[in-house]
Design a protein around this motif. Structure first.
Motif, short mmCIF file in Angstrom:
data_model
loop_
_atom_site.label_atom_id
_atom_site.label_comp_id
_atom_site.label_asym_id
_atom_site.label_seq_id
_atom_site.Cartn_x
_atom_site.Cartn_y
_atom_site.Cartn_z
N ARG A 127 0.84 -1.20 0.00
CA ARG A 127 0.00 0.00 0.00
C ARG A 127 0.88 1.26 0.00
N ARG A 128 1.94 1.21 0.78
CA ARG A 128 2.83 2.37 0.85
C ARG A 128 3.56 2.56 -0.48
N ARG A 129 3.98 1.45 -1.07
CA ARG A 129 4.80 1.53 -2.28
C ARG A 129 3.98 1.86 -3.52
N TYR A 130 2.89 1.13 -3.74
CA TYR A 130 2.14 1.29 -4.99
C TYR A 130 1.08 2.38 -4.93
N PHE A 131 0.62 2.72 -3.73
CA PHE A 131 -0.46 3.69 -3.61
C PHE A 131 -0.05 4.92 -2.79
#
Length: 240
Positions: free
Chosen positions: A94-98
């Motif tokens: 979630r942190r990386r892609y969004f």
């Protein structure tokens, strides 16, 4: 403290997979607290399938907003309404892609706490942060934001931490025992020994028992292996 096993199906699964994995899970009782976090579309089916068992159903995310004009979002109240017991927030994907920020993660946690759902709060560092000696400071920065909620009564019965080194997610490369134990000690020192700290990062049946035998490891957050009924069952047994 009972061990916890949290299965995270990510964006995988189907009604057939739910039937296979959860039907197999229901045939056993485990000494650990076991939950499965399935995609939103399958939450109702999973809740119905596991009704009356020891197993809990969780979501993989939640909106940082309450009910309202937020098209495509799912609120904490909705998760509780369909029978969820918990939700994961701040997963590295979630942190990386969004581009989820630390602030957004805390807002999501607050929403879960408002409606009485348990939270699995993920923290972790990238390979660059670890190689540059900033792993511990990065984790402490993520944890520092929890203290406001803790001061309002968010105790160890309301949330746990899942430490997931980003460089060990889905890579088949697990952190060493010393690395895991050291970071879990940092987290417990920062929050208090009574808060459960799970490890997540390429957890499989082959390494689950050795990981959970490490000091400070109170359970595991399991990714792909939780979609395999046999392997997930072995992990749950290892936790007991």
């Amino acid at each position: 403290m009972r061990k916890q096993v949290v299965g995270n199906w990510k964006m995988n699964g189907s009604t057939a997979v739910i039937d296979e994995v959860l039907d197999a899970l229901k045939t056993e009782r485990h000494a650990a607290d076991v939950s499965v976090s399935v995609p939103y579309l399958y939450l109702g089916g999973a809740v119905a399938k596991l009704a009356g068992t020891q197993y809990r159903v969780g979501a993989q995310n939640v909106s940082e907003f309450g009910d309202g004009a937020y098209t495509g979002e799912v609120s904490a109240r909705m998760l509780k309404d369909v029978g969820c017991s918990l939700a994961i927030v701040g997963h590295s994907e979630r942190r990386r892609y969004f581009a989820e920020s630390d602030e957004a993660v805390i807002a999501k946690l607050a929403r879960l706490l408002e409606v009485g759902l348990y939270a699995v709060v993920c923290v972790g560092e990238t390979l660059a942060e670890r190689d540059s000696g900033r792993a511990e400071s990065r984790i402490e920065a993520q944890l520092a934001r929890l203290h406001t909620l803790m001061a309002r009564g968010a105790g160890p019965d309301r949330f746990c931490i899942a430490y997931e080194p980003v460089w060990a997610i889905g890579t088949g490369r697990a952190a060493s025992g010393d690395q895991i134990a050291a970071m879990h000690e940092v987290i417990k020192r920062h929050l208090g020994a009574s808060y459960a700290v799970l490890y997540g990062g390429s957890v499989k049946a082959a390494n689950a028992a050795s990981i959970m035998a490490l000091p400070g490891v109170d359970g595991v957050l399991v990714g792909g292996a939780s979609l395999d009924a046999r392997e997930f069952g072995e992990i749950c047994r290892a936790a007991g």
